[in-house]
Design an enzyme around this catalytic site. Structure first.
Site, PDB file in Angstrom:
ATOM      1  N   HIS A   1       1.853  -8.776  -3.741  1.00  0.00           N
ATOM      2  CA  HIS A   1       0.934  -7.859  -4.098  1.00  0.00           C
ATOM      3  C   HIS A   1       1.608  -6.815  -3.133  1.00  0.00           C
ATOM      4  CE1 HIS A   1      -3.380  -6.228  -1.672  1.00  0.00           C
ATOM      5  NE2 HIS A   1      -1.971  -5.114  -1.658  1.00  0.00           N
TER       6      HIS A   1
ATOM      7  N   ASP B   1       0.744  -0.722   0.146  1.00  0.00           N
ATOM      8  CA  ASP B   1      -0.198   0.083  -0.111  1.00  0.00           C
ATOM      9  C   ASP B   1       1.001   1.208  -0.018  1.00  0.00           C
ATOM     10  OD1 ASP B   1       0.735  -0.480   1.975  1.00  0.00           O
ATOM     11  OD2 ASP B   1      -0.687   0.733   3.419  1.00  0.00           O
TER      12      ASP B   1
HETATM   13  O1  9MR Z   1       2.866  -6.934   9.300  1.00  0.00           O
HETATM   14  C1  9MR Z   1       2.146  -6.202   9.592  1.00  0.00           C
HETATM   15  C2  9MR Z   1       1.269  -7.994  10.365  1.00  0.00           C
HETATM   16  O2  9MR Z   1       2.308  -8.730  10.876  1.00  0.00           O
HETATM   17  C3  9MR Z   1      -0.161  -7.592  10.362  1.00  0.00           C
HETATM   18  O3  9MR Z   1      -0.510  -9.103  10.452  1.00  0.00           O
HETATM   19  C4  9MR Z   1      -1.234  -7.428   9.426  1.00  0.00           C
HETATM   20  C5  9MR Z   1      -2.176  -7.335   9.667  1.00  0.00           C
HETATM   21  O4  9MR Z   1      -2.504  -6.184  10.431  1.00  0.00           O
HETATM   22  O5  9MR Z   1      -0.118  -6.466   8.935  1.00  0.00           O
HETATM   23  C6  9MR Z   1       0.258  -5.995   8.878  1.00  0.00           C
HETATM   24  O6  9MR Z   1       0.823  -4.221   8.319  1.00  0.00           O
HETATM   25  C7  9MR Z   1       0.608  -3.820   6.485  1.00  0.00           C
HETATM   26  C8  9MR Z   1      -0.050  -2.504   7.703  1.00  0.00           C
HETATM   27  O7  9MR Z   1      -1.027  -2.670   8.195  1.00  0.00           O
HETATM   28  C9  9MR Z   1      -0.027  -1.701   6.386  1.00  0.00           C
HETATM   29  N1  9MR Z   1       1.165  -2.097   5.274  1.00  0.00           N
HETATM   30  C10 9MR Z   1       1.047  -3.562   4.564  1.00  0.00           C
HETATM   31  C11 9MR Z   1       1.270  -3.893   6.154  1.00  0.00           C
HETATM   32  C12 9MR Z   1       1.283  -5.297   5.314  1.00  0.00           C
HETATM   33  O8  9MR Z   1       0.677  -6.909   4.958  1.00  0.00           O
END
Ligand code: 9MR
Ligand code: ZN
Length: 535
Positions: free
Chosen positions: A460, A148
């Site tokens: 992604h 993102d």
């Molecule tokens: O890396 C994060 C992971 O440990 C969590 O389980 C997940 C769900 O909360 O979120 C991941 O972080 C994301 C972040 O919230 C937004 N940018 C992308 C990150 C990777 O998926």
């Protein structure tokens, strides 16, 4: 798809080398690219590997040390090609470092640095405070966090800190490493140029009073468009104590690192760290991160801020030597938090690195305690690896969202343990964690784009999809297998009961298995630095 799994980047001549096959097989050959057999080896039965449910056979060819490009062949199949040589990780390091450049926000990526992966400047609009839209700031720079386009303080601080520690522990690897970025050739090593891009952004996330905004994002994640086409309103989301603590920590750390090159910048960083640390002391209660109604970007919430405050106190002490910070370290050590975690949320492990490398004495008792905690953890990890056919130091609980992060953090712990012992007891196992990342795993895949003959290619990652170019920009580390499929694509493709190490799909739609983040790349840099340093 290959039947024999190897580290597709390759092996140093003198190090342990192991291939894996998952079907009964007896002999294998190491063959050069002309088909000449250069070495014969024997598969050894490991047996059932629990977390992949594979019956694993391991083929050791450590004795074979002649530089060149090879495959492993046996009646049952063949491996991807790989290299043996003293420079086999150079491209990998270059690429995983340059991934940060590809994630730069607020500037155009030009052809001479970005090759075909160019784009215009993005996210240049004014940001409004979420809670008071009248407060507007133009905040440029930093790295996109992940797939993102959000920019978040706590993961940003963690990623920079890991790069800076890689530089502190293994400076020889970086002083001459040029990354073909716009700053290349100036007075700083390029790793410090790249970190400065993020630090300069972090400095702008500090509020007048020393508090720090948690993140800078649009209200919702953008669709899969190029970054410059994401023109939604940017918001500064409310301050948190975790953002403040990680901010103070990384600024204090950075002020130590940059002082040798740029005293003014080091002072700016230190001043910023002091101001935010003061704010933290005036705000002793945990202010958590929670998405306000209407905001759906990354949460990065934590349960408490203890490890964050500990990291901040430790870095402030290591930078200034002042007693008051040491007192805070001592006070916080009495509180419960995981001792060695390396982010993104729990960060005490970075605090330990600060104390271990501090030029101001922290006392023998405390040092001994940290030292034995780290060494015990490395010993535990080695036992876990012994129980895995692929030699991953991973329990089932490590196969979470972004499991390649714990995989690499385990490598980091082994590295620090060896450093503490001034030895190489954990080196082979540490290298094996890289081998796992690079192809010795139940998918037989390299989890770094552009590196390895059978590397994943569909992260992604918005620009990788939107640019219409088939090959993803190189050096992006996938989150990797996740035993809790967390998105619709993963749930569609991964059948219930799939073993943890196989719960993976190379699909751009699967954020819970195949996203990328800055803090999944940064521990790979640290691990590679340790490997390249001692070579
Ligand atoms: O890396 C994060 C992971 O440990 C969590 O389980 C997940 C769900 O909360 O979120 C991941 O972080 C994301 C972040 O919230 C937004 N940018 C992308 C990150 C990777 O998926
Ligand atoms: Zn941007």
């Amino acid at each position: 798809m290959y039947q024999v799994y190897v580290n597709q980047a390759g092996y140093y001549p003198g190090e342990k080398k192991m291939a894996v096959i998952c079907q009964p097989a007896e002999h294998f050959a190491v063959e050069d690219m002309q088909g000449n057999i250069c070495y014969y080896g024997k598969w050894e039965v490991f047996g059932l590997d629990e977390l992949s449910q594979d019956t694993v056979y391991q083929g050791d060819f450590s004795d074979f040390q002649v530089p060149g490009r090879y495959v492993i062949r046996c009646d049952q199949g063949v491996s991807a090609s790989f290299e043996i040589g003293t420079h086999v990780y150079d491209k990998l390091m270059y690429d995983v470092m340059r991934a940060f450049y590809f994630l730069r926000c607020g500037c155009a990526l030009e052809e001479k640095h970005a090759g075909v992966y160019t784009h215009d400047a993005c996210h240049t609009g004014m940001a409004a405070e979420w809670e008071n839209h009248d407060v507007k700031k133009r905040i440029l720079g930093g790295w996109h966090d992940a797939g993102d386009y959000g920019r978040y303080v706590t993961p940003g601080a963690v990623a920079v800190a890991q790069l800076l520690y890689a530089f502190m522990f293994f400076p020889d690897v970086f002083v001459n490493l040029e990354l073909n970025i716009p700053e290349t050739g100036n007075h700083l090593p390029d790793i410090l140029n790249e970190c400065k891009w993020e630090l300069d952004w972090l400095l702008q996330m500090q509020r007048e009073d020393g508090a720090v905004y948690h993140k800078l994002t649009t209200a919702r994640h953008a669709p899969f468009v190029m970054s410059e086409e994401d023109k939604e309103q940017l918001y500064l989301l409310p301050i948190t104590t975790i953002a403040a603590a990680d901010f103070a920590a990384v600024c204090a750390l950075a002020s130590r690192v940059y002082r040798a090159y740029d005293v003014a910048y080091a002072n700016t960083l230190l001043f910023a760290a002091q101001k935010t640390y003061r704010w933290l002391e005036e705000n002793p209660y945990f202010i958590s991160a929670q998405n306000p109604r209407g905001c759906g970007t990354g949460g990065y919430g934590e349960r408490d801020d203890l490890s964050n405050r500990y990291w901040a106190a430790a870095e402030m002490f290591a930078t200034t030597g002042e007693q008051t910070f040491f007192d805070q370290v001592v006070r916080l050590r009495k509180l419960p938090f995981p001792r060695l975690a390396l982010g993104w949320g729990e960060v005490a492990g970075m605090g330990q690195m600060a104390l271990l490398t501090s030029k101001f004495p922290v006392g023998k008792g405390m040092l001994e305690m940290i030292r034995s905690e780290i060494i015990q953890e490395a010993e535990r990890l080695q036992k876990v690896a012994d129980g895995c056919g692929y030699r991953a130091a991973m329990t089932e609980y490590d196969y979470v969202w972004g499991s390649n992060m714990p995989l690499m953090h385990h490598g980091m712990t082994m590295i620090v343990a060896d450093w503490l012992e001034n030895g190489d007891r954990f080196r082979a196992c540490m290298l094996e964690q890289l081998h796992v990342l690079m192809g010795v795993n139940a998918m037989g895949i390299s989890y770094v784009t552009g590196n390895g003959e059978y590397a994943y290619n569909n992260p992604h990652l918005r620009p990788a999809y939107a640019d219409g170019i088939d090959a993803c920009m190189p050096g992006m580390v996938s989150g990797g297998p996740n035993r809790h499929p967390g998105d619709a694509v993963a749930r569609e493709y991964i059948k219930p009961g799939t073993p943890p190490m196989k719960s993976y799909i190379d699909h751009y739609g699967s954020y819970s298995m195949n996203e990328i983040t800055i803090y999944w790349n940064s521990p790979v840099v640290f691990v590679l630095a340790a490997i390249m340093h001692q070579a």
